[in-house]
Design a protein around this motif. Structure first.
Motif, PDB file in Angstrom:
ATOM      1  N   LEU A  10       0.716  -1.182   0.115  1.00  0.00           N
ATOM      2  CA  LEU A  10       0.098  -0.002   0.168  1.00  0.00           C
ATOM      3  C   LEU A  10       0.786   1.291  -0.057  1.00  0.00           C
ATOM      4  CD1 LEU A  10      -2.876  -1.127   2.552  1.00  0.00           C
ATOM      5  CD2 LEU A  10      -2.968  -0.862  -0.024  1.00  0.00           C
ATOM      6  N   VAL A  11       1.795   1.213   0.730  1.00  0.00           N
ATOM      7  CA  VAL A  11       2.875   2.376   0.819  1.00  0.00           C
ATOM      8  C   VAL A  11       3.716   2.716  -0.306  1.00  0.00           C
ATOM      9  CG1 VAL A  11       5.001   3.242   1.754  1.00  0.00           C
ATOM     10  CG2 VAL A  11       3.181   2.458   3.202  1.00  0.00           C
ATOM     11  N   VAL A  12       3.833   1.750  -1.138  1.00  0.00           N
ATOM     12  CA  VAL A  12       4.497   1.650  -2.188  1.00  0.00           C
ATOM     13  C   VAL A  12       3.726   2.185  -3.310  1.00  0.00           C
ATOM     14  CG1 VAL A  12       5.921   0.425  -4.360  1.00  0.00           C
ATOM     15  CG2 VAL A  12       6.448   0.063  -1.969  1.00  0.00           C
ATOM     16  N   GLY A  13       2.447   1.624  -3.422  1.00  0.00           N
ATOM     17  CA  GLY A  13       1.436   2.009  -4.569  1.00  0.00           C
ATOM     18  C   GLY A  13       1.371   3.313  -4.338  1.00  0.00           C
ATOM     19  N   LEU A  14       0.894   3.854  -2.912  1.00  0.00           N
ATOM     20  CA  LEU A  14       0.664   5.288  -2.817  1.00  0.00           C
ATOM     21  C   LEU A  14       1.658   6.108  -3.374  1.00  0.00           C
ATOM     22  CD1 LEU A  14      -1.728   7.331  -1.535  1.00  0.00           C
ATOM     23  CD2 LEU A  14      -0.281   7.039   0.412  1.00  0.00           C
TER      24      LEU A  14
END
Length: 111
Positions: A10-14
């Motif tokens: 989620l952090v990488v995608g965001l």
């Protein structure tokens, strides 16, 4: 699946999304030419920094979770990466500068 994997994803995608979206919304004044050229040029320019930031998050998150003393140096390296890239628009210069600042911050904070 582990909660850590979901959180990292989620952090990488965001981060990847924001590094592509924000330049399109805020940086229209940086490029001259027709509007379609502006958006295409900004999108292509932001892919490099988005890739570097995604790699930074993916490679450092497990290490920071295990060794909390690396959080501040990693944060400093990320901030330097973003600031230097914003000023120079050079992936090479920003990556080398942020790696140096991470190493320096890590050395000073763990000594």
């Amino acid at each position: 699946m582990s909660n850590e994997v979901i959180l990292i994803s989620l952090v990488v995608g965001l981060a990847n999304y924001l590094f592509r979206y924000v330049p399109l919304r805020l940086g229209n004044s940086r490029y001259s030419g027709p509007p379609k050229r502006n958006r295409t040029a900004m999108l292509l320019d932001s892919i490099g920094i988005a890739s570097i930031c995604a790699l930074l998050v993916v490679s450092t998150t497990p290490e920071v979770l295990r060794h909390h003393e690396k959080f501040i140096p990693t944060l400093i390296g990320f901030a330097v990466l973003a600031a230097v890239f914003y000023k120079t628009q050079s992936i090479i210069i920003s990556t080398l500068t942020s790696a140096f600042c991470f190493g320096l911050a890590f050395k000073l904070l763990t000594s």
